[in-house]
Design a protein around this motif. Structure first.
Motif, mmCIF file in Angstrom:
data_model
loop_
_atom_site.group_PDB
_atom_site.id
_atom_site.type_symbol
_atom_site.label_atom_id
_atom_site.label_comp_id
_atom_site.label_asym_id
_atom_site.label_seq_id
_atom_site.Cartn_x
_atom_site.Cartn_y
_atom_site.Cartn_z
ATOM 1 N N VAL A 36 54.336 3.915 45.992
ATOM 2 C CA VAL A 36 53.681 3.558 47.246
ATOM 3 C C VAL A 36 52.256 4.091 47.196
ATOM 4 C CG1 VAL A 36 54.613 5.623 48.405
ATOM 5 C CG2 VAL A 36 53.749 3.713 49.768
ATOM 6 N N ILE A 43 54.237 7.433 55.694
ATOM 7 C CA ILE A 43 55.171 7.187 54.609
ATOM 8 C C ILE A 43 56.520 7.748 55.020
ATOM 9 C CG2 ILE A 43 55.780 7.764 52.223
ATOM 10 C CD1 ILE A 43 52.856 7.621 51.512
ATOM 11 N N LYS A 108 63.111 5.490 47.216
ATOM 12 C CA LYS A 108 61.971 4.719 47.707
ATOM 13 C C LYS A 108 60.888 5.639 48.237
ATOM 14 C CE LYS A 108 60.760 0.858 50.742
ATOM 15 N NZ LYS A 108 61.256 -0.107 51.753
ATOM 16 N N ASN A 109 59.639 5.358 47.867
ATOM 17 C CA ASN A 109 58.446 6.125 48.260
ATOM 18 C C ASN A 109 58.361 7.501 47.596
ATOM 19 O OD1 ASN A 109 57.728 3.996 49.920
ATOM 20 N ND2 ASN A 109 58.465 4.948 51.793
#
Length: 202
Positions: A36, A43, A108-109
């Motif tokens: 990301v 975030i 994720k991220n």
């Protein structure tokens, strides 16, 4: 595009986590979906999985397929700063069981990255510190002179073990000072005195 990471490349960081200082690069990877780009936005990170630790790193972008003997200056076009996030409690449990780290490193991220800028060369990078600031306080600060394995050694090891191709990214390791992020933290990444990226933890 592959994301390769180097573990324990700064001796003080290895020691702060109670790990042995390695005699060769420790390699792991992150899924491409973990990436990301920081644009000052929020975030979102996993909840209820224990502490999420930040690890600021220099990130190298490979500009062409790598062959044996290629030099850093010929294959790295751009650089960035990144945050390698770790579900620390999850990682500790996985390590105790002898399982891979992917669940702790690949969510994720979990691979935060600033926009890229032209690679300045390894010698030039030695003249500039990089730092991670949380809520206006410097939490981590490092310089590649503290690395145990330099850019060339890292690239050679990744190329030998996995192969490297145009577009691949390498997170080159973090200095000491890692710790947990909290919801609402305002985070900034600096190259010298220049802010390269920012985000808010949610």
């Amino acid at each position: 595009m592959n994301i390769f990471c180097i573990g324990r490349n700064y001796a003080k960081h290895a020691r702060e986590l109670g790990n042995e200082v390695p005699d060769q690069p420790i390699l792991f990877s992150k899924p491409s979906h973990s990436l990301v780009i920081t644009k000052g936005e929020e975030i979102f990170l996993p909840k209820n999985q224990g502490e999420i630790h930040h690890e600021i790193e220099i990130v190298l972008k490979i500009d062409k397929d790598v062959n044996e003997g290629d030099q850093v200056r010929d294959i790295v076009s751009e650089m960035a700063l990144g945050i390698d996030l770790t579900l620390r409690d999850v990682q500790t449990e996985l390590k105790e069981k002898g399982h891979p780290w992917l669940r702790a490193k690949g969510f994720k991220n979990s691979a935060i990255i600033t926009p890229f800028w032209p690679f300045e060369g390894e010698e030039a990078c030695k003249q500039t510190d990089f730092s991670f600031v949380i809520n206006n306080e410097i939490i981590q600060k490092g310089n590649i002179q503290e690395m145990m394995f330099n850019f060339q050694a890292i690239i050679d090891e990744c190329a030998k073990c996995f192969g490297l191709a145009k577009g691949d990214l390498i997170y080159t390791g973090t200095p000491d000072g890692v710790g947990p992020l909290q919801s609402g933290d305002q985070c900034k990444l600096y190259w010298g005195k220049e802010e390269k990226g920012a985000f808010i933890v949610r």
